[in-house]
Design a protein around this motif. Structure first.
Motif, PDB file in Angstrom:
ATOM      1  N   VAL A  42      47.809  73.020  33.016  1.00 19.11           N
ATOM      2  CA  VAL A  42      46.988  71.879  33.420  1.00 19.11           C
ATOM      3  C   VAL A  42      47.286  71.496  34.863  1.00 19.11           C
ATOM      4  N   VAL A  43      46.218  71.283  35.639  1.00 20.41           N
ATOM      5  CA  VAL A  43      46.322  70.713  36.985  1.00 20.41           C
ATOM      6  C   VAL A  43      45.998  69.231  36.879  1.00 20.41           C
ATOM      7  N   LEU A  44      46.847  68.398  37.459  1.00 21.25           N
ATOM      8  CA  LEU A  44      46.634  66.959  37.440  1.00 21.25           C
ATOM      9  C   LEU A  44      46.095  66.471  38.783  1.00 21.25           C
ATOM     10  N   ALA A  45      45.457  65.315  38.741  1.00 23.44           N
ATOM     11  CA  ALA A  45      44.855  64.733  39.940  1.00 23.44           C
ATOM     12  C   ALA A  45      45.800  63.751  40.607  1.00 23.44           C
ATOM     13  N   CYS A  46      45.668  63.664  41.909  1.00 20.41           N
ATOM     14  CA  CYS A  46      46.348  62.619  42.662  1.00 20.41           C
ATOM     15  C   CYS A  46      45.395  62.125  43.743  1.00 20.41           C
ATOM     16  N   SER A  47      45.714  60.969  44.317  1.00 18.94           N
ATOM     17  CA  SER A  47      44.966  60.435  45.449  1.00 18.94           C
ATOM     18  C   SER A  47      45.972  59.912  46.465  1.00 18.94           C
ATOM     19  N   PRO A  48      46.399  60.775  47.394  1.00 17.43           N
ATOM     20  CA  PRO A  48      47.369  60.316  48.391  1.00 17.43           C
ATOM     21  C   PRO A  48      46.879  59.104  49.177  1.00 17.43           C
ATOM     22  N   ASN A  49      45.570  59.020  49.430  1.00 17.08           N
ATOM     23  CA  ASN A  49      45.044  57.881  50.187  1.00 17.08           C
ATOM     24  C   ASN A  49      45.232  56.563  49.444  1.00 17.08           C
ATOM     25  N   ALA A  50      45.226  56.625  48.123  1.00 16.89           N
ATOM     26  CA  ALA A  50      45.386  55.417  47.309  1.00 16.89           C
ATOM     27  C   ALA A  50      46.777  55.319  46.705  1.00 16.89           C
ATOM     28  N   ASP A  51      47.665  56.229  47.088  1.00 16.82           N
ATOM     29  CA  ASP A  51      49.034  56.247  46.582  1.00 16.82           C
ATOM     30  C   ASP A  51      49.067  56.371  45.055  1.00 16.82           C
ATOM     31  N   LEU A  52      48.192  57.229  44.532  1.00 15.07           N
ATOM     32  CA  LEU A  52      48.146  57.495  43.089  1.00 15.07           C
ATOM     33  C   LEU A  52      48.669  58.900  42.842  1.00 15.07           C
TER      34      LEU A  52
END
Length: 239
Positions: free
Chosen positions: A54-64
């Motif tokens: 599984v590949v998980l999502a992140c959002s560096p711009n939102a610090d998630l």
């Protein structure tokens, strides 16, 4: 796999487990797991992640960023951040960010979600050699050309172009299509999650109030399908 309401983490875990039984090459979850919930919920998801690729999502711009217990079980983590142009149309994903590694080289933290999935499919065992020539990133022999800090997504059609199934069926263990060798993306498709974007695929329709005139507007597309179309283009070397 699409869902119109927020499933619990235990339900997402069941969906991942049931989808994994159908033999996909990769499951990519366009979902954020950046904070802890109940131990029961988090333990169920952690166990499911440990049993599938599984590949998980992140959002560096939102610090998630996925919490460590989930990130450690994932085969990769990719950024789901997009770039929206000044006219409000989503056309691109940001270029990978080069970060010095302290030894005279660099590393690429959090590749774009679609590129992270493609990297894992191109190189399932060993990490590739990565080099940058001008504005093009090379992952082995696979180019990722950028312009002004972004990669333009070559859309192949409007929302609904890619085959989809209900996450409800995946959670319930209902019959699912054969997924052997395919990539499954998990994500939300209801407007209330605000994950729909105008994309550069105009549509036209006649204006009944003005015969002979047409109304022109931009199609919208769910974020999970944008990632799917970007991944399809990368795997087909289509740009």
């Amino acid at each position: 796999a699409l869902c119109k309401r927020d499933p619990s983490r235990a339900e997402i875990g069941r969906a991942i487990t049931n989808l994994g039984k159908k033999g996909p090459s990769l499951i990519a979850a366009d979902l954020f797991f950046s904070n802890a919930r109940t131990e029961e919920e988090d333990s169920a998801l952690e166990k499911a992640l440990a049993g599938a690729d599984v590949v998980l999502a992140c959002s560096p711009n939102a610090d998630l960023i996925p919490i460590p217990r989930f990130e450690s079980q994932a085969v990769g983590v990719g950024s789901v951040d997009f770039l929206v142009d000044g006219d409000g149309i989503l056309r691109s994903v940001p270029a990978p960010y080069l970060e010095p590694d302290g030894e005279g080289g660099f590393r690429l933290p959090h590749l774009p979600f679609s590129l992270e999935c493609a990297r894992l499919l191109w190189f399932p065992t060993d990490p590739p050699e990565v080099r940058v020539e001008g504005n093009t990133y090379f992952f082995g022999d696979h180019p990722f050309p950028t312009h002004r800090g972004a990669w333009r997504i070559p859309f192949c059609g409007g929302d609904g172009t890619l085959p989809a199934t209900s996450m409800k069926d995946a959670i319930a263990g209902a019959p699912l299509p054969d997924l052997k060798g395919k990539v499954v993306l998990l994500g939300f498709t209801r407007p209330s999650v605000h994950d729909f974007y105008p994309v550069p695929l105009p549509w036209k329709k006649d204006r009944p109030d003005e015969p002979g005139q047409v109304q022109v507007a931009s199609n919208t597309m769910s974020g999970v399908e944008v990632h799917g179309q970007a991944l399809s283009a990368l795997l087909e070397s289509f740009w």
